[in-house]
Design a protein around this motif. Sequence first.
Motif, mmCIF file in Angstrom:
data_model
loop_
_atom_site.group_PDB
_atom_site.id
_atom_site.type_symbol
_atom_site.label_atom_id
_atom_site.label_comp_id
_atom_site.label_asym_id
_atom_site.label_seq_id
_atom_site.Cartn_x
_atom_site.Cartn_y
_atom_site.Cartn_z
ATOM 1 N N ARG A 316 0.925 -1.255 -0.143
ATOM 2 C CA ARG A 316 0.077 -0.055 -0.012
ATOM 3 C C ARG A 316 0.928 1.411 0.067
ATOM 4 O O ARG A 316 0.371 2.475 -0.230
ATOM 5 N N GLU A 317 2.391 1.208 0.251
ATOM 6 C CA GLU A 317 3.166 2.340 0.340
ATOM 7 C C GLU A 317 3.789 2.450 -0.978
ATOM 8 O O GLU A 317 4.672 3.363 -1.031
ATOM 9 N N ARG A 319 2.303 1.902 -4.303
ATOM 10 C CA ARG A 319 1.190 1.533 -4.961
ATOM 11 C C ARG A 319 1.584 1.738 -6.649
ATOM 12 O O ARG A 319 1.054 0.852 -7.436
ATOM 13 N N SER A 354 -6.749 1.161 -5.496
ATOM 14 C CA SER A 354 -7.253 1.692 -4.330
ATOM 15 C C SER A 354 -7.203 0.810 -3.264
ATOM 16 O O SER A 354 -7.415 0.949 -1.964
ATOM 17 N N HIS A 355 -7.064 -0.571 -3.609
ATOM 18 C CA HIS A 355 -6.843 -1.540 -2.470
ATOM 19 C C HIS A 355 -5.561 -1.501 -1.343
ATOM 20 O O HIS A 355 -4.353 -1.071 -2.006
ATOM 21 N N ASP A 356 -5.900 -1.757 -0.290
ATOM 22 C CA ASP A 356 -5.003 -1.601 0.555
ATOM 23 C C ASP A 356 -4.068 -2.867 0.796
ATOM 24 O O ASP A 356 -3.013 -2.723 1.268
ATOM 25 N N TRP A 357 -4.225 -4.165 0.270
ATOM 26 C CA TRP A 357 -3.615 -5.343 0.149
ATOM 27 C C TRP A 357 -2.887 -5.706 1.513
ATOM 28 O O TRP A 357 -1.798 -5.427 1.613
ATOM 29 N N GLY A 386 -10.376 2.382 -0.501
ATOM 30 C CA GLY A 386 -9.611 2.852 0.779
ATOM 31 C C GLY A 386 -9.063 4.157 0.967
ATOM 32 O O GLY A 386 -8.338 4.651 1.521
ATOM 33 N N HIS A 387 -8.991 4.988 -0.231
ATOM 34 C CA HIS A 387 -8.188 6.112 -0.440
ATOM 35 C C HIS A 387 -9.268 7.222 -1.318
ATOM 36 O O HIS A 387 -10.118 6.784 -2.007
#
Length: 444
Positions: A316-317, A319, A354-357, A386-387
């Motif tokens: 997520r950091e 992407r 957009s998914h945080d995984w 999520g964003h």
Amino acid sequence: MLNSVIVVDDEASIRSAVEQWLNLSGFNVQLFARAEDCLAQLPRHFPGVVISDVRMPGMGGLQLLERVQADDPDLPIILLTGHGDVPMAVEAMRNGAYDFLEKPFTPQHLLGSLRRALEKRQLVLENRRLHEQADLKSRLESTLLGMSQGLQQLRRQVLDLASLPVNVLIRGETGSGKERVARCLHDFGPRAGKPFVALNCAAIPESLFEAELFGHESGAFTGAQGKRIGKLEYANGGTVFLDEIESMPLAQQAKLLRVIQEQKLERLGANQSISVDLRIIAATKPDLLEEARAGRFREDLAYRLNVAELRLAPLRERREDIPLLFEHFAHAAAQKLGRSAPPLSATQLAQLLSHDWPGNVRELANAAERHALGLGSPSLDSLPAGHSLGAQMEAFEAQCLRAALRLHKGEIKGVMHDLQLPRRTLNEKMQRHGLVREDFIARE
């Protein structure tokens, strides 16, 4: 500056005189009376020059030249010749000898030829080193995929640490690729030809832990039939990867610490110590020092393991790496079935970004495989946003820029034409997303 010289001559007086001249000039000299002995001890990528007499009992200088050139055609060889051997030596130079000196020769003549040969050898070895580094970098880029700044920094750290004889602690969330990074540290270093042994400390029952790591002698405990080599002993000369190291029982932590400090171990039920040469790479999700303060981990072991530390960013950091990774996993899965992976729609790409995984790369790989198989995936069908819209648009813009730069191999005019952007705007966007055109030229 290189200063290693090998001198091969069957006459002791010649060897002694040449050694004295060269030692006075600061050279590191190794002497041989026979060419066969020189060949047997000549190291691979010898960082110097060989000086050899042409006529010697057994193998002569010309045969030595031929044998050396078969292994390393760029290793300079200077031949020492008598007057009658000059035509032969000239022919040898056509066949690859660097120079020849007719006996008797002066120290100045020898030193002049030797220094020129060493300069050439230095250039050859530096060129080889640069080619090897470029090859390693290319191989690593195809193993640790991603173009985010974090991944680029990680690859640089892995290349730097791979060749160093230090233990490494890898910090990262579940599924972030800790074992893959550990494997790269092994494969791109000097231990690559030795065993790589991976153990998940959380998956080994505490009652079996000591025998699994250290092995046992016959009869060491009930059911111990026959001698068994433990994982640490089996990995001798190579690398041990201890995943979820925080789960290791405290009693075994003390024994592991002794192995690291003394490079020795004892099998369960044995009295004799066994010397081992190991590199330990450990992986953990929590902070080991915090675990130590809570009494769950030995502080002294934490420091021994954490000589160098690598931190793996969660997906997520980074992407901007998601589309490339998804495409790689989907293509690999489809290729196994002899089919093509279906393309991603714009909506699906936006969902991926957009998914945080929470499961990181492992979760992404699963989603890509299901997509390639046409099974659908929760990660593509019902992802929660999520964003913010702005964050999703930024990630999508970065991916579009990266795709265009990759397509045009860093050629700015082509990117400007495809994306319909003026030069100044493109430069600003590339700078904001940390994109450098040279990275895309190098990738090709």
